[in-house]
Design an enzyme around this catalytic site. Structure first.
Site, PDB file in Angstrom:
ATOM      1  N   THR A  29     -11.692 -29.901   8.592  1.00 42.38           N
ATOM      2  CA  THR A  29     -12.496 -29.133   7.631  1.00 42.38           C
ATOM      3  C   THR A  29     -13.810 -28.718   8.299  1.00 42.38           C
ATOM      4  O   THR A  29     -14.350 -29.463   9.120  1.00 42.38           O
ATOM      5  CB  THR A  29     -12.771 -30.004   6.396  1.00 42.38           C
ATOM      6  OG1 THR A  29     -11.526 -30.284   5.757  1.00 42.38           O
ATOM      7  CG2 THR A  29     -13.689 -29.296   5.398  1.00 42.38           C
ATOM      8  N   ASP A  84     -10.204 -31.485  14.479  1.00 47.26           N
ATOM      9  CA  ASP A  84     -11.265 -31.431  13.472  1.00 47.26           C
ATOM     10  C   ASP A  84     -12.610 -31.223  14.159  1.00 47.26           C
ATOM     11  O   ASP A  84     -12.762 -31.504  15.358  1.00 47.26           O
ATOM     12  CB  ASP A  84     -11.278 -32.758  12.675  1.00 47.26           C
ATOM     13  CG  ASP A  84     -11.934 -32.619  11.309  1.00 47.26           C
ATOM     14  OD1 ASP A  84     -12.580 -31.580  11.049  1.00 47.26           O
ATOM     15  OD2 ASP A  84     -11.799 -33.556  10.498  1.00 47.26           O
ATOM     16  N   LYS A  97     -19.417 -37.469  10.936  1.00 44.00           N
ATOM     17  CA  LYS A  97     -18.733 -36.393  10.235  1.00 44.00           C
ATOM     18  C   LYS A  97     -19.088 -36.455   8.753  1.00 44.00           C
ATOM     19  O   LYS A  97     -19.640 -37.435   8.284  1.00 44.00           O
ATOM     20  CB  LYS A  97     -17.206 -36.514  10.401  1.00 44.00           C
ATOM     21  CG  LYS A  97     -16.741 -36.054  11.774  1.00 44.00           C
ATOM     22  CD  LYS A  97     -15.228 -36.073  11.922  1.00 44.00           C
ATOM     23  CE  LYS A  97     -14.481 -35.294  10.878  1.00 44.00           C
ATOM     24  NZ  LYS A  97     -14.867 -33.885  10.739  1.00 44.00           N
ATOM     25  N   GLY A  99     -20.505 -33.579   7.104  1.00 45.23           N
ATOM     26  CA  GLY A  99     -21.460 -32.539   6.705  1.00 45.23           C
ATOM     27  C   GLY A  99     -20.856 -31.611   5.658  1.00 45.23           C
ATOM     28  O   GLY A  99     -21.554 -31.087   4.795  1.00 45.23           O
ATOM     29  N   GLU A 106     -10.782 -36.796   5.859  1.00 49.65           N
ATOM     30  CA  GLU A 106     -10.777 -36.592   7.318  1.00 49.65           C
ATOM     31  C   GLU A 106     -10.534 -37.912   8.050  1.00 49.65           C
ATOM     32  O   GLU A 106      -9.795 -37.962   9.037  1.00 49.65           O
ATOM     33  CB  GLU A 106     -12.117 -35.995   7.771  1.00 49.65           C
ATOM     34  CG  GLU A 106     -12.298 -34.548   7.348  1.00 49.65           C
ATOM     35  CD  GLU A 106     -13.673 -33.998   7.652  1.00 49.65           C
ATOM     36  OE1 GLU A 106     -13.781 -32.782   7.858  1.00 49.65           O
ATOM     37  OE2 GLU A 106     -14.649 -34.774   7.681  1.00 49.65           O
TER      38      GLU A 106
HETATM   39  O1  LIG Z   1     -17.055 -33.365   8.933  1.00 47.92           O
HETATM   40  C1  LIG Z   1     -16.919 -32.220   8.587  1.00 47.92           C
HETATM   41  C2  LIG Z   1     -16.637 -31.822   7.201  1.00 47.92           C
HETATM   42  O2  LIG Z   1     -16.661 -32.933   6.349  1.00 47.92           O
HETATM   43  C3  LIG Z   1     -16.995 -31.144   9.609  1.00 47.92           C
HETATM   44  O3  LIG Z   1     -16.046 -31.361  10.589  1.00 47.92           O
HETATM   45  C4  LIG Z   1     -18.349 -31.164  10.215  1.00 47.92           C
HETATM   46  O4  LIG Z   1     -19.295 -31.011   9.175  1.00 47.92           O
HETATM   47  C5  LIG Z   1     -18.527 -30.065  11.251  1.00 47.92           C
HETATM   48  O5  LIG Z   1     -18.518 -28.831  10.617  1.00 47.92           O
HETATM   49  P1  LIG Z   1     -18.791 -27.480  11.392  1.00 47.92           P
HETATM   50  O6  LIG Z   1     -17.621 -27.249  12.281  1.00 47.92           O
HETATM   51  O7  LIG Z   1     -18.919 -26.445  10.293  1.00 47.92           O
HETATM   52  O8  LIG Z   1     -20.087 -27.645  12.147  1.00 47.92           O
END
Ligand SMILES: O=C(CO)[C@H](O)[C@H](O)COP(=O)(O)O
Length: 233
Positions: A29, A84, A97, A99, A106
């Site tokens: 995600t 991921d 992770k 964010g 995940e």
């Molecule tokens: O852990 C996550 C989501 O829960 C994402 O992998 C993480 O936030 C990185 O996101 P991005 O590729 O938009 O920087």
């Protein structure tokens, strides 16, 4: 495509080369994983036969739109590979992770995978975890009691007591796919991620936290100087 998006796509394209016919693939995600799902969709439409297990409702909807065959983790409890993103990673492949708020699914999907490959732009690589706020997913029941218990853990670990309930864009509390809330811990640095992780999971009401330790097997980082690989890719 902006430079950061181009870098994310380059990392995603390298990860795509790890996917082969017959695989069960965990689909991450976030904005970087989104590139991977889009590229995977192109390969599926060109004849690649895989089954994907999405880590969020957002990714499920994207993957369905791409025509990627999907399964639940119950139908496909062992995955060959998960790809991921991450908010931070260090050279020991320890991650922060969550964010995007999908940390629980995940982590379950990563733990069910033989390999977990992180894709990111090079800015996510840090010497010490903690610059990115650490998400702590909590059950809404007893939020204040859980918040206090998490604060006590942070105090015991000499971390700043700066916990903020995550809000959605409309100002209401952010609710995860599992119906939980997120406390973001602004810590600046995490000297002992293993000890902090052990303390956090021991708090009743904490559903999961964003420290992914011993889960990632490799990482593909896209920098303006080219791709950097860590671990086994
Ligand atoms: O852990 C996550 C989501 O829960 C994402 O992998 C993480 O936030 C990185 O996101 P991005 O590729 O938009 O920087």
């Amino acid at each position: 495509m902006t430079d950061p998006e181009r870098l994310k796509r380059e990392a995603a394209a390298r990860a795509l080369a790890l996917v082969s016919d017959g695989m069960a693939v965990g689909l991450g995600t976030g904005s970087t994983a989104k590139h991977f799902v889009a590229l995977l969709g192109e390969r599926v439409r060109a004849g690649l036969r895989i089954v994907g297990v999405p880590t969020s409702e957002e990714t499920r909807m994207q993957a369905e739109g791409e025509g990627i065959p999907l399964a639940t983790l119950d139908e496909q409890p062992v995955l060959d590979l998960t790809v991921d993103g991450a908010d931070e990673l260090d050279d020991r492949l320890r991650l922060i992770k969550g964010g995007g708020g999908a940390l629980l699914r995940e982590k379950i999907v990563a733990a069910a995978s033989r390999r977990m490959i992180v894709i990111a732009d090079g800015s996510k690589r840090v010497a010490c975890l903690g610059r990115f706020p650490l998400p702590v997913e909590v059950n809404p029941f007893g939020l204040e009691a859980t918040r206090r218990a998490v604060s006590a853990v942070l105090a015991r670990r000499n971390c700043p007591d700066d916990l903020r309930l995550r809000s959605a864009a409309n100002g209401t509390p952010f609710v995860t796919d599992g119906g939980h809330l997120i406390l973001d811990a602004h810590l600046s640095r995490i000297d002992d991620p293993e000890a902090l992780a052990a303390d956090l999971v021991a708090v009743p009401g904490v559903v999961e936290h964003g420290l992914f330790l011993g889960l990632a097997t490799g990482a593909i980082l896209a920098t303006s100087e080219g791709l950097v690989e860590l671990g086994q890719v």
